[in-house]
Design a protein around this motif. Structure first.
Motif, PDB file in Angstrom:
ATOM      1  N   PHE A 201       0.847  -1.197   0.000  1.00 27.02           N
ATOM      2  CA  PHE A 201       0.000   0.000   0.000  1.00 27.02           C
ATOM      3  C   PHE A 201       0.881   1.245   0.000  1.00 27.02           C
ATOM      4  CE2 PHE A 201      -2.203   3.362   2.357  1.00 27.02           C
ATOM      5  CZ  PHE A 201      -3.366   3.455   1.634  1.00 27.02           C
ATOM      6  N   SER A 202       0.620   2.138  -0.939  1.00 23.17           N
ATOM      7  CA  SER A 202       1.406   3.374  -1.017  1.00 23.17           C
ATOM      8  C   SER A 202       0.483   4.584  -1.032  1.00 23.17           C
ATOM      9  CB  SER A 202       2.261   3.372  -2.284  1.00 23.17           C
ATOM     10  OG  SER A 202       2.806   4.661  -2.517  1.00 23.17           O
ATOM     11  N   SER A 203       0.663   5.482  -0.088  1.00 22.63           N
ATOM     12  CA  SER A 203      -0.091   6.742  -0.110  1.00 22.63           C
ATOM     13  C   SER A 203       0.801   7.804  -0.759  1.00 22.63           C
ATOM     14  CB  SER A 203      -0.520   7.133   1.303  1.00 22.63           C
ATOM     15  OG  SER A 203       0.581   7.170   2.183  1.00 22.63           O
ATOM     16  N   TRP A 204       1.050   7.582  -2.069  1.00 19.69           N
ATOM     17  CA  TRP A 204       1.991   8.448  -2.797  1.00 19.69           C
ATOM     18  C   TRP A 204       1.495   9.892  -2.912  1.00 19.69           C
ATOM     19  CZ3 TRP A 204      -0.141  10.640  -7.093  1.00 19.69           C
ATOM     20  CH2 TRP A 204      -1.215   9.964  -7.693  1.00 19.69           C
ATOM     21  N   GLY A 205       0.202  10.093  -2.761  1.00 19.56           N
ATOM     22  CA  GLY A 205      -0.333  11.458  -2.809  1.00 19.56           C
ATOM     23  C   GLY A 205       0.260  12.357  -1.738  1.00 19.56           C
ATOM     24  N   ARG A 206       0.710  11.747  -0.612  1.00 15.94           N
ATOM     25  CA  ARG A 206       1.369  12.550   0.420  1.00 15.94           C
ATOM     26  C   ARG A 206       2.559  13.319  -0.155  1.00 15.94           C
ATOM     27  NH1 ARG A 206       0.223  11.203   5.764  1.00 15.94           N
ATOM     28  NH2 ARG A 206      -0.822   9.220   6.119  1.00 15.94           N
ATOM     29  N   TYR A 207       3.418  12.599  -0.910  1.00 12.95           N
ATOM     30  CA  TYR A 207       4.635  13.223  -1.438  1.00 12.95           C
ATOM     31  C   TYR A 207       4.283  14.302  -2.453  1.00 12.95           C
ATOM     32  CZ  TYR A 207       5.952   8.696   0.424  1.00 12.95           C
ATOM     33  OH  TYR A 207       6.067   7.605   1.231  1.00 12.95           O
ATOM     34  N   LEU A 208       3.200  14.051  -3.199  1.00 10.57           N
ATOM     35  CA  LEU A 208       2.770  15.033  -4.199  1.00 10.57           C
ATOM     36  C   LEU A 208       2.309  16.321  -3.530  1.00 10.57           C
ATOM     37  CD1 LEU A 208       2.169  15.400  -7.272  1.00 10.57           C
ATOM     38  CD2 LEU A 208      -0.160  14.715  -6.762  1.00 10.57           C
ATOM     39  N   THR A 209       1.490  16.222  -2.491  1.00 10.44           N
ATOM     40  CA  THR A 209       0.925  17.437  -1.894  1.00 10.44           C
ATOM     41  C   THR A 209       1.920  18.128  -0.962  1.00 10.44           C
ATOM     42  OG1 THR A 209      -0.126  16.084  -0.205  1.00 10.44           O
ATOM     43  CG2 THR A 209      -1.463  16.686  -2.110  1.00 10.44           C
ATOM     44  N   TRP A 210       2.908  17.385  -0.442  1.00  9.45           N
ATOM     45  CA  TRP A 210       3.966  18.072   0.324  1.00  9.45           C
ATOM     46  C   TRP A 210       4.704  19.074  -0.567  1.00  9.45           C
ATOM     47  CZ3 TRP A 210       6.024  12.907   2.800  1.00  9.45           C
ATOM     48  CH2 TRP A 210       5.204  12.564   3.883  1.00  9.45           C
TER      49      TRP A 210
END
Lengths: 272, 272, 272
Positions: free
Chosen positions: C105-114
């Protein structure tokens, strides 16, 4: 029944990729891979050299230094990303293209990251010329327009016509950048006392930047005169080496030897 | 065995797309396609007209001209991209939506490119009002927030609730933009001597921009009162024509006839 | 024949996803979902509190207020997006990874919105320190480099080595940000009379920001010492709560109680 189904070629095609992935293409083509690794290595060297060269740069020249340092920083990220398979793909060309229906290797990540590195080049060049905010804003926005529409041209797979429409739009943005470089900034640079080095870097930039649309035109994404993706990739990589690291080295070297000229320039964007 | 497998409807579905692609939908729907081509043509005309109108614009008014010129430049790229199939898709609506489980045509590229064109509109309007950096930063960041969350609302396919959560967040960002336009910039424009034209353009912008969330609400992506994607597309396209090209023409025409007013304005963002 | 085909496990796999989607994983894991909902709720409260706290903030302090208000605005959008399934995915780890071949599971959106929220934090902090444009430009561009390369590290699925190359590049960008925070801004803050609060916020930021690469390192995307995505997600969420809302509250509270100090600061970026 199961055995039969698995033996059915049509079904086997569904269960696995039709061809090798773009990542595998890079791995299996030494010439192609070397075009990417060469830039990772040179960008790494450039980063170390530029950090060393920046140790004595003070005053508003420091903003030029930071902008120029961003060029190899973006570049090492860009080429590592191409090598990782994240920003390369095989694209099936639309009807009308020389390679219609074939899977073509595309390093589309190049166009994406130029959106970040080429504005840094223009900021460094514009600050050297001591230009004003309006002209720098013009150059940078037109440049970003050029890169984003170039990315669109590379990614379109359903219309051959619209690949070339975007190629034309991207070239139009490019001509706006060239206009600023050739018709507006030389006068600013003369007023700022940086004409000599600006003239060299302007020429280097304009000549080399014309190379990119030419490579696109003759390469696999354009009319496919050159069909080997490794040669196309090396052409881009060679342009990057001169338009990015050599350009940035010449700029930084002049700046650190002429700090007084740069720091006495009442540029709108300068800061202490 | 192979023949049987190919005759099996379930397998045939696996081997080819379930429905026509978004690109084909555009190609096969003249009304829908015309809503996109109309904007390509008008954006092209606007670019030519604005370049012509800008030939005499000097001083800090030139920054307004560049910002406003970006509007049709982004627009022609946006609509060409929708036509190319790159930024349109069919989206399967989640449970709870009026068209749940159905494939709905989405021109999501609109929301993406508004992220670039609407800030250009606000920069032009803010510079006309002679506002300061803080207020322009507020308007532009809230506007980008509006567009990015609008894009998220359009792309969410697994939760009907969260489509509307993002619709609400996007509307909240929009209200912040409206607040700056109605409560803050009029006083700045009065001080800058640009009240008359600012009042017209402010009204035009606020009224037309309210149209976009209304179209989303009633359209196929919202409650689907209007189910024909061609009508929804034409609604957006008509709003764009007035909120972008007509707006930009009125702004530029006033600026070039009142250069002295604009250039004597001690705006923080102005430059010679 | 049809019945046989549908009963064939290999074909059934083709006709539906191999595992539950990332959206379903969130829905079915209360601990994981609560790590996201907690931040939606706290970001919402922070937005309301910050709007209330900003009612008396005038002068150039207002730019700090807008920058800091963007932090929970981006955050509520980011966490809503993770909950919607739009910016989470399951990623199959490459050979060499501790969980090679498994879906993680990857919450890659975190890195995008940071990429959007962390520059807002640095703008608020830099304006508080009364720094100049060059140093703020350095901090913000290095910070964006950190987030974009962190996103690349999370998304790479074909090379274990290059996941860690990007991890290293991201950490190098981070160290450049830390250098500005620890070696450059304290002197600016002393000159601006904001040393005390700057010292607190600097320490809070540096200590908490070191937590993010540590969580990545030990979590499922790194060496997988911690294999439960809910615990990894809560670690990021807890860091966000302190590095974003608590940080922003302390900053805003000081600013509104010391408006005279902030507004008398001749910062390059200030505006009335």
């Amino acid at each position: 029944m199961i055995e039969h189904a698995l033996a059915d070629p049509a079904l086997v095609q569904l269960a696995q990729p039709l061809q090798e992935s773009a990542y595998d293409i890079v791995q299996n083509d030494t010439l192609l891979a070397s075009s990417l690794w060469a830039n990772v290595a040179l960008a790494g060297l450039a980063i170390l050299a530029f950090i060393y060269m920046g140790r004595d740069i003070t005053g508003r020249a420091r903003l030029i230094w930071v902008a120029v340092l961003l060029v190899p920083l973006v570049s090492i990220s860009s080429y590592s990303s191409l090598l990782s398979g994240l920003t390369v793909d095989t694209i099936v060309m639309p009807e009308g293209h020389a390679l219609a229906g074939q899977e073509v290797f595309s390093s589309w990540g190049r166009y994406l990251t130029w959106t970040l590195s080429t504005p840094a080049i223009l900021v460094g060049l514009g600050l050297l010329a001591g230009t004003d905010f309006t002209k720098l804003f013009t150059a940078v926005t037109m440049d970003i327009g050029m890169c984003v529409t170039g990315l669109a041209a590379a990614l379109i797979v359903e219309s051959h016509l619209l690949r070339w429409v975007f190629y034309a739009i991207s070239c139009a943005f490019f001509l706006a950048v060239v206009y600023v470089l050739l018709a507006e900034w030389p006068a600013d640079a003369a007023a700022a006392g940086t004409s000599e080095i600006f003239g060299t870097l302007k020429l280097l930039t304009v000549v080399l930047w014309f190379g990119y649309p030419i490579v696109w035109f003759v390469g696999v994404e354009g009319v496919a005169l050159v069909e080997d993706p490794a040669i196309v990739s090396w052409a881009y990589s060679a342009l990057d080496i001169f338009a990015k690291y050599v350009f940035a080295f010449l700029l930084l070297n002049w700046v650190r030897n002429n700090l007084d000229v740069v720091n006495s320039n009442p540029s709108l964007l300068g800061s202490s």
